[in-house]
Motif scaffolding. Structure first.
Motif, PDB file in Angstrom:
ATOM      1  N   LYS A   1       0.694  -1.032  -0.300  1.00 21.14           N
ATOM      2  CA  LYS A   1      -0.092  -0.168  -0.126  1.00 21.14           C
ATOM      3  C   LYS A   1       0.847   1.426  -0.126  1.00 21.14           C
ATOM      4  CE  LYS A   1      -4.154  -2.157   2.115  1.00 21.14           C
ATOM      5  NZ  LYS A   1      -4.918  -1.994   3.036  1.00 21.14           N
ATOM      6  N   ASN A   2       1.779   1.189  -0.062  1.00 21.24           N
ATOM      7  CA  ASN A   2       3.256   2.530  -0.165  1.00 21.24           C
ATOM      8  C   ASN A   2       3.185   2.341  -1.863  1.00 21.24           C
ATOM      9  OD1 ASN A   2       5.681   3.793   0.095  1.00 21.24           O
ATOM     10  ND2 ASN A   2       5.509   3.514   2.161  1.00 21.24           N
ATOM     11  N   SER A   3       3.136   3.373  -1.805  1.00 17.93           N
ATOM     12  CA  SER A   3       3.345   3.664  -3.252  1.00 17.93           C
ATOM     13  C   SER A   3       4.151   4.218  -3.470  1.00 17.93           C
ATOM     14  CB  SER A   3       2.819   4.655  -4.030  1.00 17.93           C
ATOM     15  OG  SER A   3       2.777   6.116  -3.213  1.00 17.93           O
ATOM     16  N   THR A   4       5.248   4.460  -3.576  1.00 20.58           N
ATOM     17  CA  THR A   4       6.860   4.567  -3.152  1.00 20.58           C
ATOM     18  C   THR A   4       7.248   3.647  -3.170  1.00 20.58           C
ATOM     19  OG1 THR A   4       7.182   6.412  -2.035  1.00 20.58           O
ATOM     20  CG2 THR A   4       8.651   5.810  -2.535  1.00 20.58           C
ATOM     21  N   ILE A   5       6.887   2.766  -2.570  1.00 20.44           N
ATOM     22  CA  ILE A   5       7.886   1.358  -2.899  1.00 20.44           C
ATOM     23  C   ILE A   5       7.038   0.659  -4.481  1.00 20.44           C
ATOM     24  CG2 ILE A   5       7.839  -0.418  -1.595  1.00 20.44           C
ATOM     25  CD1 ILE A   5       7.593   0.652   0.786  1.00 20.44           C
TER      26      ILE A   5
ATOM     27  N   PHE B   1      -6.783   3.091  -7.042  1.00 18.72           N
ATOM     28  CA  PHE B   1      -8.563   3.077  -7.058  1.00 18.72           C
ATOM     29  C   PHE B   1      -8.253   2.609  -5.696  1.00 18.72           C
ATOM     30  CE2 PHE B   1      -8.578   1.436 -12.147  1.00 18.72           C
ATOM     31  CZ  PHE B   1      -8.845   2.424 -12.118  1.00 18.72           C
ATOM     32  N   SER B   2      -7.628   2.827  -4.863  1.00 21.88           N
ATOM     33  CA  SER B   2      -7.871   2.982  -3.293  1.00 21.88           C
ATOM     34  C   SER B   2      -9.405   4.051  -3.253  1.00 21.88           C
ATOM     35  CB  SER B   2      -6.850   2.557  -2.684  1.00 21.88           C
ATOM     36  OG  SER B   2      -6.658   4.295  -2.389  1.00 21.88           O
ATOM     37  N   ASP B   3     -10.382   4.053  -2.349  1.00 21.02           N
ATOM     38  CA  ASP B   3     -10.618   4.695  -1.007  1.00 21.02           C
ATOM     39  C   ASP B   3     -10.012   6.335  -0.863  1.00 21.02           C
ATOM     40  OD1 ASP B   3     -13.002   3.193  -2.043  1.00 21.02           O
ATOM     41  OD2 ASP B   3     -13.090   2.135  -0.298  1.00 21.02           O
ATOM     42  N   ASP B   4      -8.695   5.987  -0.773  1.00 21.20           N
ATOM     43  CA  ASP B   4      -7.579   6.934  -0.086  1.00 21.20           C
ATOM     44  C   ASP B   4      -7.532   8.212  -1.521  1.00 21.20           C
ATOM     45  OD1 ASP B   4      -6.210   8.850   0.839  1.00 21.20           O
ATOM     46  OD2 ASP B   4      -5.185   7.188   2.446  1.00 21.20           O
ATOM     47  N   ALA B   5      -8.204   8.927  -1.376  1.00 19.24           N
ATOM     48  CA  ALA B   5      -7.960  10.209  -2.771  1.00 19.24           C
ATOM     49  C   ALA B   5      -6.697  10.882  -2.629  1.00 19.24           C
ATOM     50  CB  ALA B   5      -8.748  11.106  -2.235  1.00 19.24           C
ATOM     51  N   ASN B   6      -5.733  11.066  -1.024  1.00 14.96           N
ATOM     52  CA  ASN B   6      -4.752  11.621  -1.141  1.00 14.96           C
ATOM     53  C   ASN B   6      -3.395  10.082  -1.872  1.00 14.96           C
ATOM     54  OD1 ASN B   6      -5.853  13.934  -0.518  1.00 14.96           O
ATOM     55  ND2 ASN B   6      -5.131  13.151   1.879  1.00 14.96           N
ATOM     56  N   SER B   7      -4.127   9.229  -1.541  1.00 11.71           N
ATOM     57  CA  SER B   7      -2.771   8.194  -1.683  1.00 11.71           C
ATOM     58  C   SER B   7      -3.009   8.048  -3.347  1.00 11.71           C
ATOM     59  CB  SER B   7      -3.211   6.785  -1.022  1.00 11.71           C
ATOM     60  OG  SER B   7      -2.770   6.961   0.418  1.00 11.71           O
ATOM     61  N   SER B   8      -4.368   7.878  -3.697  1.00 14.15           N
ATOM     62  CA  SER B   8      -4.310   7.686  -5.414  1.00 14.15           C
ATOM     63  C   SER B   8      -4.275   8.843  -6.037  1.00 14.15           C
ATOM     64  CB  SER B   8      -5.775   7.844  -5.394  1.00 14.15           C
ATOM     65  OG  SER B   8      -6.275   7.548  -7.077  1.00 14.15           O
ATOM     66  N   LEU B   9      -4.081  10.605  -5.870  1.00 17.58           N
ATOM     67  CA  LEU B   9      -3.334  11.206  -6.370  1.00 17.58           C
ATOM     68  C   LEU B   9      -1.599  10.902  -6.266  1.00 17.58           C
ATOM     69  CD1 LEU B   9      -3.084  13.773  -8.136  1.00 17.58           C
ATOM     70  CD2 LEU B   9      -3.666  14.685  -5.616  1.00 17.58           C
ATOM     71  N   THR B  10      -0.995  10.998  -5.567  1.00 20.80           N
ATOM     72  CA  THR B  10       0.510  10.719  -4.793  1.00 20.80           C
ATOM     73  C   THR B  10       0.416   9.716  -6.017  1.00 20.80           C
ATOM     74  OG1 THR B  10      -0.049  11.762  -2.548  1.00 20.80           O
ATOM     75  CG2 THR B  10       1.729  10.523  -3.574  1.00 20.80           C
ATOM     76  N   CYS B  11       0.552   8.618  -5.903  1.00 15.16           N
ATOM     77  CA  CYS B  11       0.632   7.271  -7.064  1.00 15.16           C
ATOM     78  C   CYS B  11       0.755   8.169  -8.386  1.00 15.16           C
ATOM     79  CB  CYS B  11      -0.204   6.176  -6.684  1.00 15.16           C
ATOM     80  SG  CYS B  11      -0.025   4.423  -7.910  1.00 15.16           S
ATOM     81  N   LEU B  12       0.061   8.485  -8.231  1.00 18.64           N
ATOM     82  CA  LEU B  12      -0.805   9.284 -10.561  1.00 18.64           C
ATOM     83  C   LEU B  12       0.648  10.001 -10.363  1.00 18.64           C
ATOM     84  CD1 LEU B  12      -4.670   9.077 -10.340  1.00 18.64           C
ATOM     85  CD2 LEU B  12      -2.674   7.903 -11.660  1.00 18.64           C
ATOM     86  N   ASN B  13       1.015  10.884  -9.414  1.00 20.15           N
ATOM     87  CA  ASN B  13       1.831  11.979  -9.727  1.00 20.15           C
ATOM     88  C   ASN B  13       3.487  10.949  -9.668  1.00 20.15           C
ATOM     89  OD1 ASN B  13       0.035  13.690 -10.046  1.00 20.15           O
ATOM     90  ND2 ASN B  13       0.568  13.802  -7.500  1.00 20.15           N
TER      91      ASN B  13
END
Length: 331
Positions: A210-214, A235-247
């Motif tokens: 679940k850690n997008s950096t990793i 596609f997770s419910d965490d909008a911040n994590s989703s945006l960070t991952c896309l960036n």
């Protein structure tokens, strides 16, 4: 431009102005830079204005560089690209500016971390060992993790400092702090350290993928399961994590790695493709070419994507009127 075209068309117009090199365009481009918050359009403006040779352009580029260093909390891949573009144009005056900012902000860890990126790019562009030696000073423990990581990232590229950089990364690996280990994973992916693959993979399992950096680092290291975990975060419910991952996905230079994620989404998230395309658009990053490729891939698989694209913002209002009229007639 005054009709506010969609980003892809806007960037094409800006590119054309750069190619035309008409002196009257300089002021227009400078004004447009200050009016937009989209990093991809700012990058396009910088690349266009760099086609012009004038003292005014050099002064503007220097001011842009200084403002980014002083005002940006963090610097994504596009802003790093802006750094690279500007420093390649005005490298001789970017060095004294960086040294001045270091002297005047010796206690500001955020600003120092940003300056490390400028000095790192300059050290590679100029192949200047003295700049690498300056970076070396900022690997001391009194500096933040971000400062040291930025310094390690560039020091690794020089044979004389590679061992020192690896020693610092190794300390992150054995650290009891999760952010240190994530920093090690980030550098492994950024520098292509395949020998660290099993470490990053284990770190992924420990964090439940679940850690997008990793996960992005695993993608860069060609892990077979990374596309699945990256898509799950998007596609997770965490909008911040989703945006960070896309960036972070946007920061990957190799197209085929990003397309691995897109192909996985086309295979397993067909009912959410419209949502995905909107997420890409909402990032305000340069996903234009990627979106086109996704459309092509979807069409080849006979998959419909419900995603409206408009050349001008005025079209949106016109469509709303049409939909309202249709609803009235239906009623």
């Amino acid at each position: 431009l005054s009709k506010n075209p969609r980003p892809m068309l806007k960037k094409a117009i800006i590119y054309t102005l750069g190619e035309m090199q008409h002196p009257t365009s300089i002021d227009l481009l400078i004004t447009r830079y200050g009016e937009t918050e989209r990093e991809d359009i700012q990058l396009c403006i910088i690349q266009a204005i760099m086609k012009y040779d004038s003292h005014k352009v050099d002064l503007f580029l220097l001011e842009c560089l200084e403002q980014m260093v002083l005002n940006q909390v963090s610097l994504g891949e596009i802003r790093r690209t802006i750094f690279t573009s500007i420093t390649s144009k005005i490298d001789s005056i970017a060095i004294p500016m960086s040294l001045r900012l270091l002297k005047n902000n010796s206690e500001n860890q955020r600003i120092i971390a940003n300056i490390m990126l400028i000095l790192g790019e300059l050290s590679i562009i100029r192949k200047d060992k003295s700049l690498f030696e300056l970076l070396l000073k900022y690997t001391d423990y009194k500096y933040s993790r971000r400062i040291r990581s930025n310094a390690f990232m560039y020091l690794y590229t020089h044979k004389d400092f590679q061992q020192h950089a690896m020693s610092g990364i190794s300390e992150y690996i054995v650290s009891g702090h999760e952010h240190d280990r994530s920093a090690a994973a980030f550098l492994a992916g950024e520098l292509g350290l395949k020998g660290m693959y099993h470490y990053v993979k284990q770190l992924s399992l420990e964090t439940d993928c679940k850690n997008s950096t990793i996960e992005i680092s695993l993608l860069k290291l060609n892990d077979n399961d990374a596309s699945k975990s990256v898509a799950a975060i998007i596609f997770s419910d965490d909008a911040n994590s989703s945006l960070t991952c896309l960036n972070q996905l946007n920061s990957i230079e190799k197209d085929q790695l990003r397309y691995k994620v897109y192909n996985y989404i086309l295979d397993h998230y067909q009912d959410k493709l419209g949502i995905f395309m909107k997420l890409l658009s909402d990032t305000k990053r340069n996903f234009d070419e990627d979106r086109r490729k996704i459309y092509e891939a979807a069409n080849s698989r006979s998959i419909a994507i419900h995603d409206r694209n408009f050349l001008f913002s005025s079209e949106v209002e016109e469509l709303k009127k049409e939909e309202t009229n249709s609803e009235i007639k239906a009623a």
